[in-house]
Design an enzyme around this catalytic site. Sequence first.
Site, PDB file in Angstrom:
ATOM      1  N   CYS A  49      -3.929 -18.459   7.431  1.00 21.78           N
ATOM      2  CA  CYS A  49      -2.798 -18.131   6.558  1.00 21.78           C
ATOM      3  C   CYS A  49      -1.559 -18.849   7.067  1.00 21.78           C
ATOM      4  O   CYS A  49      -1.151 -18.664   8.222  1.00 21.78           O
ATOM      5  CB  CYS A  49      -2.573 -16.621   6.552  1.00 21.78           C
ATOM      6  SG  CYS A  49      -1.076 -16.105   5.666  1.00 21.78           S
ATOM      7  N   CYS A  52       5.003 -13.704   8.106  1.00 19.03           N
ATOM      8  CA  CYS A  52       4.400 -12.422   7.744  1.00 19.03           C
ATOM      9  C   CYS A  52       3.300 -12.111   8.742  1.00 19.03           C
ATOM     10  O   CYS A  52       2.396 -12.921   8.947  1.00 19.03           O
ATOM     11  CB  CYS A  52       3.830 -12.476   6.317  1.00 19.03           C
ATOM     12  SG  CYS A  52       2.965 -10.962   5.831  1.00 19.03           S
ATOM     13  N   CYS A 105      -1.051  -8.802   8.149  1.00 17.19           N
ATOM     14  CA  CYS A 105      -2.490  -8.863   8.438  1.00 17.19           C
ATOM     15  C   CYS A 105      -2.665  -9.088   9.934  1.00 17.19           C
ATOM     16  O   CYS A 105      -2.724 -10.224  10.410  1.00 17.19           O
ATOM     17  CB  CYS A 105      -3.152  -9.983   7.631  1.00 17.19           C
ATOM     18  SG  CYS A 105      -3.143  -9.702   5.856  1.00 17.19           S
ATOM     19  N   CYS A 132       0.037 -15.563  -1.106  1.00 18.68           N
ATOM     20  CA  CYS A 132      -0.708 -14.706  -0.172  1.00 18.68           C
ATOM     21  C   CYS A 132      -2.202 -14.780  -0.463  1.00 18.68           C
ATOM     22  O   CYS A 132      -2.663 -14.444  -1.557  1.00 18.68           O
ATOM     23  CB  CYS A 132      -0.221 -13.268  -0.303  1.00 18.68           C
ATOM     24  SG  CYS A 132      -1.156 -12.082   0.684  1.00 18.68           S
ATOM     25  N   GLN A 143      -8.991   2.321  -5.348  1.00 16.30           N
ATOM     26  CA  GLN A 143      -9.255   1.584  -4.116  1.00 16.30           C
ATOM     27  C   GLN A 143      -8.757   0.139  -4.217  1.00 16.30           C
ATOM     28  O   GLN A 143      -8.822  -0.492  -5.268  1.00 16.30           O
ATOM     29  CB  GLN A 143     -10.752   1.582  -3.824  1.00 16.30           C
ATOM     30  CG  GLN A 143     -11.357   2.963  -3.664  1.00 16.30           C
ATOM     31  CD  GLN A 143     -11.017   3.620  -2.339  1.00 16.30           C
ATOM     32  OE1 GLN A 143     -10.389   3.018  -1.472  1.00 16.30           O
ATOM     33  NE2 GLN A 143     -11.426   4.866  -2.169  1.00 16.30           N
ATOM     34  N   GLU A 201      -7.481  17.171  -8.932  1.00 15.27           N
ATOM     35  CA  GLU A 201      -6.475  16.173  -8.544  1.00 15.27           C
ATOM     36  C   GLU A 201      -5.092  16.691  -8.910  1.00 15.27           C
ATOM     37  O   GLU A 201      -4.922  17.353  -9.940  1.00 15.27           O
ATOM     38  CB  GLU A 201      -6.779  14.854  -9.274  1.00 15.27           C
ATOM     39  CG  GLU A 201      -5.695  13.806  -9.251  1.00 15.27           C
ATOM     40  CD  GLU A 201      -5.349  13.326  -7.850  1.00 15.27           C
ATOM     41  OE1 GLU A 201      -4.153  13.206  -7.551  1.00 15.27           O
ATOM     42  OE2 GLU A 201      -6.291  13.070  -7.064  1.00 15.27           O
ATOM     43  N   ASN A 246     -12.060  12.748  -0.677  1.00 18.53           N
ATOM     44  CA  ASN A 246     -11.537  11.393  -0.461  1.00 18.53           C
ATOM     45  C   ASN A 246     -10.027  11.495  -0.301  1.00 18.53           C
ATOM     46  O   ASN A 246      -9.273  11.090  -1.182  1.00 18.53           O
ATOM     47  CB  ASN A 246     -11.915  10.485  -1.632  1.00 18.53           C
ATOM     48  CG  ASN A 246     -11.437   9.053  -1.431  1.00 18.53           C
ATOM     49  OD1 ASN A 246     -11.340   8.579  -0.310  1.00 18.53           O
ATOM     50  ND2 ASN A 246     -11.128   8.373  -2.526  1.00 18.53           N
ATOM     51  N   CYS A 288     -10.160   6.852   4.920  1.00 17.40           N
ATOM     52  CA  CYS A 288      -9.528   5.582   5.291  1.00 17.40           C
ATOM     53  C   CYS A 288      -8.888   5.667   6.667  1.00 17.40           C
ATOM     54  O   CYS A 288      -8.191   4.743   7.088  1.00 17.40           O
ATOM     55  CB  CYS A 288      -8.492   5.167   4.242  1.00 17.40           C
ATOM     56  SG  CYS A 288      -7.126   6.331   4.052  1.00 17.40           S
TER      57      CYS A 288
END
Length: 376
Positions: A3, A11, A14, A87, A211, A261, A308, A335
């Site tokens: 990148c 940046c 990541c 990006c 997601q 939800e 989740n 996650c």
Amino acid sequence: MQCSYFDAGLCRSCTQMGQPYAEQLAVKDTRCRELLDRFGPIDWLPPVASAESGYRNKAKMVVGGTVERPTLGILDGRGQGVDLEGCGILMPGIQDALPTLAAFVTRAGLTPYDVPNRTGEAKYVLVTEAPGGELLVRFVMRSEPMVERIRQHLPWLQERLPRVAVVSVNLLPEHKAVVEGDREIVLTERAALTIRLGEVALHLRPQSFFQTNTAVAEQLYAQAREWVAQAAPASVWDLYCGVGGFALHVAAPGRRVLGIETSADAVASARLSALEAGLTDVHFQVGDATADLSEPDAHRSPDLVIVNPPRRGIGPDLAARLDASGTRTVIYSSCNPVTLAKDLAAMPSFVARRARVLDMFPQTAHLEVITLLERL
């Protein structure tokens, strides 16, 4: 993946950029095993890899620079815009759209919000891409007068980006470190982006969660569907169900499925998906996933529960209620393996039988891990 933004120090979002991908995946798998193996014995399935680049189906781009020369990307340490239109982790359709969206900022006169001085209007441009290339575009603005300005110039954007299916304005008048406010104004006839995953069609409204990695999300839902089919429950609850991804994928004849939800928009989308699919035994309701498992069905707990949650996990209250319920099986998609481990520790009546790491977020330390829990 290489990148140029990372290499130039522009940046560093990541954090694993430049590390061989196979090594990234192995580290994530090892990390989860170290955190969770004490809740086993666990049958660890091979981790699910992702494309290294072009995987991210949503972009959260800070609007910086000037109205004549706007940037879409991030802010540097001085609060100045850093343009990241190229990006490489973004899906190609989003990358292709960003220059036109930047031009729209100029054409509509959307003055970028100056964070240090707290002046200006345009805070973010948020873009989501569906399989097939359709786009949902959201402009996060400071004040309501900008709505009519965007509406006035919208035909120009639609002509140059015909893949744009949904456009909305989100109002965030406060100066605070959040991406969006509570109020959303949809400007197009369509109010939802359709995400088709095999035979399941999800309807994503502007403030609904989905997601980040569509290809890996398909495999996540497929794994849950496989485990549910093996457990053969008569009833399933999907807590934190969002637009119904898990609930719709595990539906089967004779199986009662309920999704819960807090977002009314997400529930409306999930109900539409169930109606279109003719799923009469799949229902959705607005509610708090941490509510007592005796609600809304006071007569029995569901045979199987899918959770989740966001990164904070389900927390001690829901973990205790699950532990004390009559539910036999829990599928936990997380996650954040750290909070997952805390939640499992609060559920001593369950043992982890199977688990799998799914790499939703290549080039970062983030991951998704799905775990099958059975009552002892």
